[in-house]
Design a protein around this motif. Structure first.
Motif, PDB file in Angstrom:
ATOM      1  N   GLN A 146      24.787 -37.430  -0.786  1.00  0.00           N
ATOM      2  CA  GLN A 146      24.029 -38.436   0.149  1.00  0.00           C
ATOM      3  C   GLN A 146      22.722 -38.452   0.172  1.00  0.00           C
ATOM      4  O   GLN A 146      22.155 -37.001  -0.201  1.00  0.00           O
ATOM      5  CB  GLN A 146      24.509 -38.093   1.466  1.00  0.00           C
ATOM      6  N   THR A 179      17.630 -47.677   4.204  1.00  0.00           N
ATOM      7  CA  THR A 179      18.732 -47.687   3.401  1.00  0.00           C
ATOM      8  C   THR A 179      19.113 -46.016   3.146  1.00  0.00           C
ATOM      9  O   THR A 179      18.080 -45.458   2.523  1.00  0.00           O
ATOM     10  CB  THR A 179      18.711 -48.673   2.180  1.00  0.00           C
ATOM     11  N   TYR A 226      22.211 -43.815   1.171  1.00  0.00           N
ATOM     12  CA  TYR A 226      23.189 -43.781  -0.007  1.00  0.00           C
ATOM     13  C   TYR A 226      24.131 -42.724   0.015  1.00  0.00           C
ATOM     14  O   TYR A 226      23.963 -41.757   0.359  1.00  0.00           O
ATOM     15  CB  TYR A 226      22.109 -43.671  -1.249  1.00  0.00           C
ATOM     16  N   CYS A 227      25.293 -43.014  -0.501  1.00  0.00           N
ATOM     17  CA  CYS A 227      26.541 -42.153  -1.025  1.00  0.00           C
ATOM     18  C   CYS A 227      26.902 -42.470  -2.253  1.00  0.00           C
ATOM     19  O   CYS A 227      27.320 -43.482  -2.626  1.00  0.00           O
ATOM     20  CB  CYS A 227      27.433 -42.422   0.015  1.00  0.00           C
ATOM     21  N   ASN A 228      26.862 -41.334  -2.974  1.00  0.00           N
ATOM     22  CA  ASN A 228      27.171 -41.462  -4.413  1.00  0.00           C
ATOM     23  C   ASN A 228      28.294 -40.403  -4.946  1.00  0.00           C
ATOM     24  O   ASN A 228      28.138 -39.438  -4.513  1.00  0.00           O
ATOM     25  CB  ASN A 228      25.931 -41.423  -5.340  1.00  0.00           C
ATOM     26  N   ASP A 232      30.090 -45.656  -5.374  1.00  0.00           N
ATOM     27  CA  ASP A 232      28.641 -45.636  -4.543  1.00  0.00           C
ATOM     28  C   ASP A 232      28.856 -46.510  -3.442  1.00  0.00           C
ATOM     29  O   ASP A 232      29.599 -47.489  -3.499  1.00  0.00           O
ATOM     30  CB  ASP A 232      27.385 -45.819  -5.325  1.00  0.00           C
ATOM     31  N   SER A 233      28.135 -46.148  -2.391  1.00  0.00           N
ATOM     32  CA  SER A 233      27.995 -46.917  -1.198  1.00  0.00           C
ATOM     33  C   SER A 233      26.608 -46.809  -0.424  1.00  0.00           C
ATOM     34  O   SER A 233      25.998 -45.950  -0.771  1.00  0.00           O
ATOM     35  CB  SER A 233      29.025 -46.510  -0.216  1.00  0.00           C
ATOM     36  N   SER A 234      26.028 -47.866   0.312  1.00  0.00           N
ATOM     37  CA  SER A 234      24.895 -47.676   0.732  1.00  0.00           C
ATOM     38  C   SER A 234      25.127 -48.371   2.283  1.00  0.00           C
ATOM     39  O   SER A 234      25.943 -49.060   2.609  1.00  0.00           O
ATOM     40  CB  SER A 234      23.971 -48.761   0.202  1.00  0.00           C
ATOM     41  N   HIS A 236      22.541 -49.999   5.281  1.00  0.00           N
ATOM     42  CA  HIS A 236      21.177 -50.369   5.505  1.00  0.00           C
ATOM     43  C   HIS A 236      21.124 -50.825   6.883  1.00  0.00           C
ATOM     44  O   HIS A 236      22.012 -51.494   7.635  1.00  0.00           O
ATOM     45  CB  HIS A 236      20.966 -51.734   4.465  1.00  0.00           C
TER      46      HIS A 236
END
Lengths: 112, 113
Positions: free
Chosen positions: A6, A20, A22-24, A71-73, A75
């Protein structure tokens, strides 16, 4: 075991700003959950995303799941002090352990 | 009363003490969990109970002993803890063991002196 990264780890912004987080992962997610943990409380589920490319909105929060589901974000528009908390992404491990895997989280502070 | 309730909210104990953490869920869920939350680390799963049977023990030291007397209650018995065990201990429940959202309690902040 799948690892969730993250970013950023910490974020401090002023009320009204956009942000924003992030999660990868190096592995494909079967599904992904986002939780928010407010100070002094336990995590609370915000959303679950399942389909690649999926976009979900929760008031000022927009969650996106990457097309490749790696991946996810999240915002946030016009952040409020009430958005302050630790944002966690969680996924079911795809490495065969059938465990839920947690990211370390993004600690967000929204200053009035 | 609804949701997941944990008591006490705060606990300070010496290394030679014995104490217990309590968790109660009023959601009719079948699975209950103990997690440890330390600074700068992801949540660490400690124990999982499904239908009152322990199904997972993730290499947790024996100084932590869980108990699940029924589907609504979960305990974590503590004895001879170390200072590095100081953390936030979170209880959670879910409808089924996996693939269903977790409902967390507000945790017990444990300090071992």
């Amino acid at each position: 075991t799948q690892l969730l990264e993250q970013s950023p780890q910490f974020l401090s912004i002023q009320e009204g700003e956009n942000l924003t987080v992030y999660c990868n992962s190096s592995s494909v997610f079967s599904s992904l959950q986002w939780y928010r943990q407010e100070p002094g409380e336990g995590p609370v589920l915000l959303v679950t995303v399942v389909t690649g490319g999926e976009v979900k909105k929760l008031k000022r929060l927009t969650f996106q799941f990457g097309d490749a589901r790696k991946d996810s974000s999240l915002h946030i528009t016009a952040a409020q002090p009430g958005d302050t908390g630790l944002y966690l992404c969680v996924s079911l491990d795809q490495g065969g352990s059938e465990k839920l895997v947690f990211g370390k989280g993004t600690k967000l502070t929204v200053n009035p | 009363e609804t949701g997941v309730t944990q008591t006490p909210r705060h606990l300070v104990m010496g290394m030679t003490n014995k104490k217990s953490l309590k968790c109660e869920q009023h959601l009719g869920h079948n699975a209950m969990y103990w997690y440890k939350q330390s600074a700068k680390k992801p949540l660490e799963l400690m124990f999982v109970y499904s239908l009152e049977e322990r199904v997972e023990n993730n290499s947790v030291p024996s100084r932590f002993s869980p108990e699940c007397p029924n589907s609504s209650h979960l305990f974590l018995h503590l004895h001879t803890l170390q200072p590095e065990d100081s953390a936030l201990y979170l209880c959670a429940s879910s409808q089924d063991r996996y693939n269903s959202p977790l409902h967390f309690g507000n945790g017990t902040r444990l300090t071992v002196t």
